[in-house]
Scaffold this motif. Structure first.
Motif, PDB file in Angstrom:
ATOM      1  N   GLU A  48      -6.248  14.288  -2.909  1.00 13.91           N
ATOM      2  CA  GLU A  48      -4.933  14.866  -3.533  1.00 13.91           C
ATOM      3  C   GLU A  48      -3.595  14.719  -3.182  1.00 13.91           C
ATOM      4  N   ASN A  50      -2.688  12.239  -1.306  1.00 10.30           N
ATOM      5  CA  ASN A  50      -2.372  10.709  -1.350  1.00 10.30           C
ATOM      6  C   ASN A  50      -1.878  10.482  -2.886  1.00 10.30           C
ATOM      7  N   VAL A  51      -2.613  11.106  -3.758  1.00  4.11           N
ATOM      8  CA  VAL A  51      -2.222  10.900  -5.138  1.00  4.11           C
ATOM      9  C   VAL A  51      -0.736  11.421  -5.364  1.00  4.11           C
ATOM     10  N   GLU A  52      -0.489  12.608  -4.718  1.00  2.00           N
ATOM     11  CA  GLU A  52       0.845  13.287  -4.964  1.00  2.00           C
ATOM     12  C   GLU A  52       1.806  12.195  -4.203  1.00  2.00           C
ATOM     13  N   SER A  54       1.562   9.076  -3.999  1.00  2.00           N
ATOM     14  CA  SER A  54       1.723   7.770  -4.719  1.00  2.00           C
ATOM     15  C   SER A  54       2.452   8.128  -5.833  1.00  2.00           C
ATOM     16  N   ASN A  55       2.375   9.304  -6.659  1.00  6.57           N
ATOM     17  CA  ASN A  55       3.370   9.808  -7.806  1.00  6.57           C
ATOM     18  C   ASN A  55       4.736   9.827  -7.064  1.00  6.57           C
ATOM     19  N   ALA A  56       5.231  10.290  -6.363  1.00  6.04           N
ATOM     20  CA  ALA A  56       6.220  10.589  -5.873  1.00  6.04           C
ATOM     21  C   ALA A  56       6.909   8.940  -5.443  1.00  6.04           C
ATOM     22  N   TRP A  57       6.349   8.359  -4.833  1.00  4.95           N
ATOM     23  CA  TRP A  57       6.914   6.869  -4.552  1.00  4.95           C
ATOM     24  C   TRP A  57       6.944   6.118  -5.787  1.00  4.95           C
ATOM     25  N   MET A  58       6.045   6.267  -6.861  1.00  2.96           N
ATOM     26  CA  MET A  58       6.383   5.601  -8.103  1.00  2.96           C
ATOM     27  C   MET A  58       7.458   5.936  -8.982  1.00  2.96           C
ATOM     28  N   LYS A  59       7.619   7.435  -8.732  1.00  3.40           N
ATOM     29  CA  LYS A  59       8.963   7.842  -9.397  1.00  3.40           C
ATOM     30  C   LYS A  59      10.067   7.373  -8.796  1.00  3.40           C
ATOM     31  N   ASP A  60      10.087   7.511  -7.454  1.00  2.25           N
ATOM     32  CA  ASP A  60      11.124   6.684  -6.658  1.00  2.25           C
ATOM     33  C   ASP A  60      11.467   5.238  -7.154  1.00  2.25           C
ATOM     34  N   HIS A  96       7.480   6.065   3.230  1.00  4.99           N
ATOM     35  CA  HIS A  96       6.346   6.334   2.496  1.00  4.99           C
ATOM     36  C   HIS A  96       5.057   6.175   3.185  1.00  4.99           C
TER      37      HIS A  96
END
Length: 137
Positions: A48, A50-52, A54-60, A96
């Motif tokens: 969970e 790691n998913v958070e 990954s999502n933060a990195w993708m948004k960035d 990250h």
């Protein structure tokens, strides 16, 4: 001719407690299930997080790629935008990766603690079983 072995009596005796302590088997199954549940919780919590991350990195990353949506007046400016985005990504990557490493380290420590606790419980149970076996003998 060969005769098929009938295991019915053997299984009846086993489940009646003549060959094994049924309570001990039940305790073993319960302990294994509890260990599995705790281990699964550690794994799911790490997944969970790691998913958070990954999502933060993708948004960035998507925020940085927004620079490509602007029309540039000179072709060289497109190269500069691409270089700036690549540079920003390269600078953000270690941060990250460090966050992912912290999640892995945390999960590893929790797993080690779980295994150590299980080992202590197993040792205590083994000592208890040995003492009861000595008394019974």
């Amino acid at each position: 001719m060969t005769k098929t072995i009938d295991y019915t009596k053997t299984f009846q005796d086993m489940f009646a407690g003549k060959f094994a302590d049924v309570n001990a088997v039940n305790d073993l199954v319960r302990d294994a299930a509890e260990f599995g549940a705790k281990f699964n919780k550690i794994a799911l919590d790490a997944a969970e997080k790691n998913v958070e991350l990954s999502n933060a990195w993708m948004k960035d990353s998507l925020g940085k790629y927004g620079a490509f949506t602007k029309v540039q007046s000179e072709p060289a400016e497109y190269a500069k935008v691409a270089a700036d985005v690549a540079s920003a990504q390269a600078q953000a990557a270690p941060e990250h990766f460090a966050k992912f490493a912290e999640v892995a380290k945390s999960a590893q420590m929790a797993t080690v603690e779980l295994v150590m606790a299980a080992g202590k419980e197993f040792q205590a149970d083994a000592v208890k079983a040995a003492k009861s076996a000595v008394k019974a003998a």
